[in-house]
Write a protein that holds these residues in place. Structure first.
Motif, mmCIF file in Angstrom:
data_model
loop_
_atom_site.group_PDB
_atom_site.id
_atom_site.type_symbol
_atom_site.label_atom_id
_atom_site.label_comp_id
_atom_site.label_asym_id
_atom_site.label_seq_id
_atom_site.Cartn_x
_atom_site.Cartn_y
_atom_site.Cartn_z
ATOM 1 N N UNK A 1 -14.378 -5.923 -1.358
ATOM 2 C CA UNK A 1 -15.422 -6.884 -1.732
ATOM 3 C C UNK A 1 -16.723 -6.138 -1.987
ATOM 4 N N UNK A 2 -17.491 -6.642 -2.941
ATOM 5 C CA UNK A 2 -18.835 -6.103 -3.256
ATOM 6 C C UNK A 2 -18.854 -4.592 -3.420
ATOM 7 N N UNK A 3 -17.818 -4.027 -3.965
ATOM 8 C CA UNK A 3 -17.707 -2.578 -4.200
ATOM 9 C C UNK A 3 -17.987 -1.768 -2.931
ATOM 10 N N UNK A 4 -17.822 -2.356 -1.751
ATOM 11 C CA UNK A 4 -18.185 -1.631 -0.536
ATOM 12 C C UNK A 4 -17.275 -1.930 0.668
ATOM 13 N N UNK A 5 -16.883 -3.202 0.818
ATOM 14 C CA UNK A 5 -16.187 -3.626 2.043
ATOM 15 C C UNK A 5 -14.671 -3.698 1.831
ATOM 16 N N UNK A 6 -13.929 -2.951 2.633
ATOM 17 C CA UNK A 6 -12.473 -3.042 2.609
ATOM 18 C C UNK A 6 -12.072 -4.325 3.320
ATOM 19 N N UNK A 7 -11.527 -5.296 2.538
ATOM 20 C CA UNK A 7 -11.189 -6.595 3.133
ATOM 21 C C UNK A 7 -9.988 -6.472 4.055
ATOM 22 N N UNK A 8 -9.017 -5.660 3.643
ATOM 23 C CA UNK A 8 -7.724 -5.729 4.300
ATOM 24 C C UNK A 8 -6.950 -4.478 3.892
ATOM 25 N N UNK B 1 -3.617 -2.997 5.411
ATOM 26 C CA UNK B 1 -2.622 -3.159 6.482
ATOM 27 C C UNK B 1 -2.117 -1.836 7.063
ATOM 28 N N UNK B 2 -1.953 -0.800 6.215
ATOM 29 C CA UNK B 2 -1.479 0.484 6.737
ATOM 30 C C UNK B 2 -2.427 1.062 7.782
ATOM 31 N N UNK B 3 -3.737 0.931 7.493
ATOM 32 C CA UNK B 3 -4.753 1.487 8.392
ATOM 33 C C UNK B 3 -5.101 0.493 9.503
ATOM 34 N N UNK B 4 -4.665 -0.757 9.350
ATOM 35 C CA UNK B 4 -5.062 -1.782 10.288
ATOM 36 C C UNK B 4 -6.534 -2.152 10.146
ATOM 37 N N UNK B 5 -7.081 -1.980 8.923
ATOM 38 C CA UNK B 5 -8.490 -2.281 8.692
ATOM 39 C C UNK B 5 -8.667 -3.706 8.207
ATOM 40 N N UNK B 6 -9.742 -4.342 8.653
ATOM 41 C CA UNK B 6 -10.158 -5.647 8.153
ATOM 42 C C UNK B 6 -11.669 -5.660 8.070
ATOM 43 N N UNK B 7 -12.209 -5.986 6.889
ATOM 44 C CA UNK B 7 -13.661 -6.081 6.706
ATOM 45 C C UNK B 7 -14.408 -4.851 7.228
ATOM 46 N N UNK B 8 -13.976 -3.681 6.774
ATOM 47 C CA UNK B 8 -14.659 -2.430 7.123
ATOM 48 C C UNK B 8 -15.599 -2.046 5.981
ATOM 49 N N UNK B 9 -16.903 -1.971 6.263
ATOM 50 C CA UNK B 9 -17.870 -1.647 5.212
ATOM 51 C C UNK B 9 -17.947 -0.129 5.018
ATOM 52 N N UNK C 1 -1.827 -21.142 -0.650
ATOM 53 C CA UNK C 1 -2.359 -20.636 0.616
ATOM 54 C C UNK C 1 -1.305 -19.803 1.351
ATOM 55 N N UNK C 2 -0.035 -20.027 1.043
ATOM 56 C CA UNK C 2 1.022 -19.253 1.684
ATOM 57 C C UNK C 2 1.239 -17.904 0.990
ATOM 58 N N UNK C 3 1.114 -17.898 -0.344
ATOM 59 C CA UNK C 3 1.569 -16.733 -1.120
ATOM 60 C C UNK C 3 0.471 -15.843 -1.690
ATOM 61 N N UNK C 4 -0.749 -16.345 -1.786
ATOM 62 C CA UNK C 4 -1.816 -15.523 -2.378
ATOM 63 C C UNK C 4 -2.465 -14.673 -1.283
ATOM 64 N N UNK C 5 -2.465 -13.355 -1.476
ATOM 65 C CA UNK C 5 -2.965 -12.464 -0.421
ATOM 66 C C UNK C 5 -4.418 -12.780 -0.057
#
Lengths: 402, 402
Positions: free
Chosen positions: A168-175, A177-185, B354-358
């Motif tokens: 998001x916003x060219x800065x925040x990693x939303x998701x 899964x491999x790294x287990x990251x969520x919303x990491x700026x 909501x089920x299928x879109x990441x």
């Protein structure tokens, strides 16, 4: 039915002072479009239709700003002065690419010609390390890369970070899964660690697709780059432009539904392409050095491996048929791990495309391995930075008060 | 890695003579962006930063060319001359839309404000009539529409034809299964029949999507228009631009695979969305007045109809999830017949999304009926013609030797 419209930004009257900027861009684009061939001032006058003094003044500015350089003089066949050709500078501005992968980090620097001048990799990353630790290590690699190319007269003007997930916003990693990251700026953290160097963050498949676009010698303008990393994604290019989508979360090919009531995906849905065609799905869970091992087993004729590749190719073909029906790409590039596995995948992909794509009745889609190989994303990341300079040379000159 | 690049067309030096063209466009865009509100010369001077004589000269040219007109004078609160506001002309250039549907033909004319000034329909078409017969009838409707609006001071400057199938080179209908057409050059036939009036041909869903884009008062920039006609298709808009794909055959949503081993589709594949969610699939084969009848039966609580709508909504939701995963649209517009059926479809579509879109883990997609109703394609077709004039007012003036 008339509606009020928002004017595009910068929609100001064009006056005399804007011409210098436009004409500098014009001259620079002609030097760019000559590629590796040196181009003379006389040629630039002919090509641009500008006067000789105007071209000379612009060339001087571009040389001073280290965007172009004078090549060795070439003696023409006849009499007269030797012609001095101009080429893109191999000193001056450079772009930094950084890459966070499942198992290691990478850094890359390219110069204005698009040549890779530095490429380095971290030792394998132990699983479960915190984002801050990983980003601190990446910042160290960025500083080392910047110092290494400074010795060759290159100035890193900005960086682009490749991450395996939506951004998001060219800065925040939303998701991721491999790294287990969520919303990491990641962008803000790296900018701070790197003394406010301009840093943006983008998805791995997007950057690899841009890498193929910028580095290709052919007229590659409408294609999907399919990323065969542990997370399956696609970078979509139409008319030479990357399609980012409304919010920047396009290209989630791995979550296109192949069998609606099929295998459970970690995302929560069922039957996602990823559960049939990722390297993990082909090889079995827990593999890290997947593709090389798959190649060895397939070459040895392992029935289980060949059956898994067969199923993966068909699943990819079904999902890519959806993509071509929706977007009418004329080319599919199999990237990352898939570039190694393509000879076992292409036939099944083509079989599904010719069966399921409506336009296949009168048209074809090319399916082939990508060009840049496993480092496509980090090279592509560095190329996006330098592409900004190539597209806006005046901005770089102004930044350097020239 | 540097490659030779092709320069974009028209990449010529900007000189003094180009300024008049650019400034005329600037003034006109400010009048456009004011919508229905009259705008004064004084305001235009403030908004554009151009001098008063320049604005006056441009306004005179635009009035002479019938692109703008002087509105009735408005008396300000204070003393001084009444202010004369300028608005888009309701005379002058007009766009013609033509539409070939399963059961009838339509013609539409819009003026520069986007207002529909003429809309006519043919009697029902008997099945099996030849392309030439149908196109001759359409040309007659085009001539009648042109004559009707000429009486109101409008000049039709070009036409756009909507067809239910993919189109090559803006002229040739590649494939229209309902009509049984293959490679019919509708554009050339109509141009000849209409004394070389500029005529282009495009897909129905594309034109309906452009109609929604141009006619919307909101900031609608990233959406898929889903065409619920007998043939199921989508018009895809990202960043305010229609995505046509590499060859112009994008948006074949009806042939996105929902169940890979499912129902046979006339296209030759299995499990295409169309076989589960077209009006024919919901109602049963052979229906012409499908959607109205479906509404009546659903309102009456017919179990069979409700079950068919349920299955159609789920199938649409699976295919639209693929679309959103790939393209990250933030809005889905249910058009044509679906706009009447939307209350029975939206819940199931949203459940699958909501089920299928990441990105549904942190974001939503709006699903709602389209605005223009069943005539979206023919109105959209006419609007595309007038949009060309709106985007290039100098071209229209030059064409009229002004």
């Amino acid at each position: 039915m008339t509606r009020a419209r928002t004017l595009p930004p910068g929609d100001a009257p064009v006056r005399q002072e804007g011409l210098r900027h436009l004409n500098l861009g014009l001259v620079f684009r002609h030097i760019l479009s000559a590629g590796d061939r040196p181009i003379s001032r006389t040629e630039l006058v002919e090509l641009t239709g500008l006067t000789k003094p105007t071209v000379s003044r612009i060339v001087d500015d571009l040389v001073l700003g280290q965007l172009i350089a004078e090549a060795a003089p070439v003696h023409g066949g006849g009499a007269g002065r030797p012609r001095v050709g101009l080429t893109l500078s191999r000193q001056g501005p450079a772009g930094l690419g950084l890459d966070i992968r499942g198992d290691h980090l990478a850094a890359c620097v390219v110069d204005l010609t698009g040549t890779v001048r530095h490429l380095s990799f971290s030792p394998p990353i132990r699983p479960g390390r915190r984002p801050k630790t990983i980003l601190t290590e990446l910042a160290t690699m960025a500083r080392e890369a910047t110092a290494a190319v400074a010795d060759e007269g290159l100035t890193v003007v900005g960086g682009m970070v490749s991450v395996p997930g939506p951004v998001a916003e060219r800065s925040v990693v939303k998701f991721a899964p491999q790294q287990g990251w969520r919303d990491v700026d990641a962008g803000t953290l790296l900018r701070t660690a790197l003394d406010d160097l301009p840093i943006a963050v983008d998805n791995e498949a997007n950057l690899a697709a841009l890498g193929e676009l910028y580095a290709s010698d052919e007229d590659l303008r409408n294609f999907a780059y399919v990323s065969g990393e542990l997370d399956l994604g696609a970078g979509l290019v139409l008319n030479g432009q990357l399609l980012r989508g409304a919010r920047g979360w396009s290209g989630e090919l791995g979550h296109v539904t192949v069998f609606p009531n099929g295998r459970a995906c970690p995302c929560g849905a069922n039957g996602c392409l990823q559960t049939y065609a990722s390297v993990e799905a082909i090889f079995g869970p827990g593999s890290v050095d997947g593709p090389a091992t798959i190649v060895t087993r397939a070459d040895a004729g392992s029935k289980r491996t060949l059956a898994a590749l067969d199923a993966a190719g068909t699943a990819l073909g079904i999902a890519l048929s959806d993509l071509v029906n929706l977007l009418d790409m004329d080319t599919i590039l199999l990237g990352g791990s898939y570039s190694l596995l393509s000879s076992w995948l292409v036939d099944n992909i083509q079989a599904e495309l010719s069966r399921r794509v409506l336009s296949s009745r009168w048209s074809t889609v090319a399916v082939r391995p990508a060009m840049l190989g496993p480092d496509a994303a980090v090279i592509g990341a560095a190329l996006t930075v330098i592409e900004d300079v190539r597209q806006n040379p005046s901005g770089w000159l102004a930044h350097n008060s020239l």
